[in-house]
Design a protein around this motif. Structure first.
Motif, mmCIF file in Angstrom:
data_model
loop_
_atom_site.group_PDB
_atom_site.id
_atom_site.type_symbol
_atom_site.label_atom_id
_atom_site.label_comp_id
_atom_site.label_asym_id
_atom_site.label_seq_id
_atom_site.Cartn_x
_atom_site.Cartn_y
_atom_site.Cartn_z
ATOM 1 N N LYS A 94 0.808 -1.228 0.000
ATOM 2 C CA LYS A 94 0.000 0.000 0.000
ATOM 3 C C LYS A 94 0.836 1.271 0.000
ATOM 4 O O LYS A 94 0.417 2.301 -0.509
ATOM 5 C CB LYS A 94 -0.949 -0.015 1.198
ATOM 6 N N SER A 197 -7.124 1.931 -3.301
ATOM 7 C CA SER A 197 -7.020 0.776 -4.193
ATOM 8 C C SER A 197 -7.321 1.215 -5.625
ATOM 9 O O SER A 197 -7.673 2.370 -5.863
ATOM 10 C CB SER A 197 -7.958 -0.339 -3.752
ATOM 11 N N SER A 242 -5.457 -3.534 -6.104
ATOM 12 C CA SER A 242 -4.249 -2.760 -6.416
ATOM 13 C C SER A 242 -2.984 -3.608 -6.469
ATOM 14 O O SER A 242 -2.151 -3.420 -7.343
ATOM 15 C CB SER A 242 -4.084 -1.587 -5.453
ATOM 16 N N SER A 383 1.513 -9.752 -0.864
ATOM 17 C CA SER A 383 1.222 -8.312 -0.810
ATOM 18 C C SER A 383 1.628 -7.657 0.503
ATOM 19 O O SER A 383 1.913 -6.466 0.544
ATOM 20 C CB SER A 383 -0.269 -8.083 -1.061
HETATM 21 C C1 PLP Z 1 -5.233 -3.879 1.498
HETATM 22 C C2 PLP Z 1 -4.503 -5.126 1.259
HETATM 23 C C3 PLP Z 1 -4.850 -6.010 0.214
HETATM 24 C C4 PLP Z 1 -6.047 -5.816 -0.674
HETATM 25 O O1 PLP Z 1 -6.061 -4.676 -1.433
HETATM 26 P P1 PLP Z 1 -5.747 -4.660 -3.006
HETATM 27 O O2 PLP Z 1 -6.089 -3.278 -3.391
HETATM 28 O O3 PLP Z 1 -6.604 -5.693 -3.646
HETATM 29 O O4 PLP Z 1 -4.306 -4.983 -3.164
HETATM 30 C C5 PLP Z 1 -4.069 -7.136 0.006
HETATM 31 N N1 PLP Z 1 -3.007 -7.404 0.802
HETATM 32 C C6 PLP Z 1 -2.638 -6.603 1.823
HETATM 33 C C7 PLP Z 1 -1.472 -6.976 2.645
HETATM 34 C C8 PLP Z 1 -3.374 -5.433 2.091
HETATM 35 O O5 PLP Z 1 -3.002 -4.647 3.102
#
Ligand code: PLP
Length: 422
Positions: A94, A197, A242, A383
């Motif tokens: 993020k 996002s 995202s 992520s």
């Molecule tokens: C917020 C988050 C997501 C989900 O958000 P996307 O916009 O789909 O990436 C995925 N993984 C983590 C660790 C997050 O903090």
């Protein structure tokens, strides 16, 4: 085969204007026009891009590593690699987006940052970015979310952000979004809204994708350290979308790479038990400024959702991903909460990493696909890291010891307070 467009065209993805757009009240029009200008002029400028590159390296800590998961590969029968966004500052992807948007705000001459947050991860990244670049920051958060996300609220306040409680509606993310939009429409001349996002009204889906696509660009280079061709399969979890669109963008036109997005399968298939938007009954709708696929009832009201991971617990999906699903470029699957916990334990034990619960959805798919497919090069996007989830994972994996620890911790806090009061 026809090339897949990498950006929106006249604010939409897809020829029939099915996904994206700018469905907002008139009062937000000037703010969005100003943002579009900044995206077209400031964003591509050398001054902006040079400063961004420097911040990504020296503040965020990029590039994040691509780890060869040797032990898991041996057990599962595939060659598995993990892109570890969990090592980025504040623990997830993020920050790539937050630092980029806050820098854009600064170059636009804005004095103040506002953002909404549900679980607090986007609020945390935005507050960190605002602290780094010296802008004041307000984070809007539902009253219920504030109560259940104390650690993130604590950290946002350490970064100097003001966390503002939203007591309207369901007192959660949806209401925090509405309140942030309301504040933005009133004070957009000095304030920038950092959206978390790849969704919302144009140009946000494009801005967020561009900022997150650093993930896939790095992967493309890092693959070469391990093998000379492209990966066979790439897997990412999908909340708003995202991290997945950032991971996939660089590979969208390499048709031999199989792209898989994993949604929250929650605890079952019934309405309210999951957040799997791409399914056989899916329908498009319009909410929160954009047209996309939403979990909704017959009247078009957003349905309740459930996931063990707060970051995937959302009724909508970014318009570009909805488009890519509609043309079949990205395959969508889902993982159940129970599979997610098993995947987390498996990769922690065999690879020495603690993935976030969101990211563990991608890892659950790595395990599932390995039951059918062997000897493929698979890259999963991690992520974020899982430290933030300890209040959920400890309860799910070892509830007894966790309860004992919390009970004793309360006694220890009371002892400190008694001493202070003497
Ligand atoms: C917020 C988050 C997501 C989900 O958000 P996307 O916009 O789909 O990436 C995925 N993984 C983590 C660790 C997050 O903090």
């Amino acid at each position: 085969m026809k090339k897949i467009p990498l950006k929106s065209h006249h604010k939409f993805f897809g020829d029939s204007k099915d996904f994206g757009g700018q469905y907002t009240p008139e009062i937000l029009r000037p703010a969005l026009i100003e943002l579009e200008k900044a995206y077209k002029k400031i964003f591509p400028s050398k001054a902006y891009q040079t400063e961004l590159k420097d911040l990504l390296k020296h503040f965020v800590g990029r590039p994040t590593p691509l780890i060869y998961a040797k032990n898991a590969s041996k057990i599962l029968g595939n060659e598995i690699y993990l892109k570890f966004e969990g090592l980025a500052n504040t623990g997830a992807h993020k920050i790539n987006n937050a630092i980029g948007q806050v820098l854009l705000a600064k170059k636009m001459g804005k004095k103040k940052i506002i953002a909404e947050t549900g679980a607090g991860q986007h609020g945390l990244a935005t507050a960190a970015a605002a602290a780094k670049l010296g802008l004041s920051c307000e984070i809007y958060m539902g009253e219920i979310d504030i109560a259940r996300q104390r650690p993130n609220v604590f950290n946002m306040e350490l970064f100097g952000a003001k966390v503002i409680s939203v007591a309207s509606g369901t007192k959660t993310l949806k209401d925090a979004v509405n309140e942030t939009l309301r504040v933005w429409s009133k004070e957009s001349s000095e304030t920038f809204y950092v959206l978390g996002s790849a969704l919302g009204p144009y140009p946000y889906p494009d801005i967020v994708r561009d900022l997150q696509s650093i993930i896939g660009k790095e992967v493309r280079k890092q693959c070469k350290d391990y093998f000379s061709d492209l990966p066979d399969i790439m897997i990412a979890c999908v909340g708003g979308g995202s991290n997945s669109i950032g991971f996939f963008t660089e590979f969208l036109n390499d048709k031999q790479v199989h792209l898989i997005g994993v949604e929250a399968g929650g605890i079952g298939k019934a309405t309210g038990q999951n957040a799997a938007r791409i399914n056989k009954d899916m329908r498009t709708g319009i909410a929160q400024g954009y047209k996309s696929i939403f979990l909704q009832d017959k009247e078009g009201n957003l349905s309740p959702t459930h996931s063990i991971s707060a970051g995937l617990d959302y009724a909508g999906i970014g318009p570009q991903l909805a488009y890519l699903a509609s043309i079949g470029r990205i395959e969508f699957t889902s993982a159940l909460d129970s599979e997610v916990i098993e995947a987390l334990k498996f990769f922690a034990k065999h690879e020495g990493i603690i993935p976030a619960l969101e990211s563990s959805h991608a890892l659950a798919e790595v395990i599932n696909i390995s039951k059918k497919t062997k000897n493929k090069k698979i890259i999963a996007n991690i992520s974020g890291r899982g430290d933030k989830d300890i209040f959920i994972t400890a309860k799910a994996i070892n509830p007894k010891d966790w309860e004992k620890f919390l009970t004793e911790e309360i006694k220890r806090i009371k002892n400190v307070r008694v001493k202070d009061e003497k």
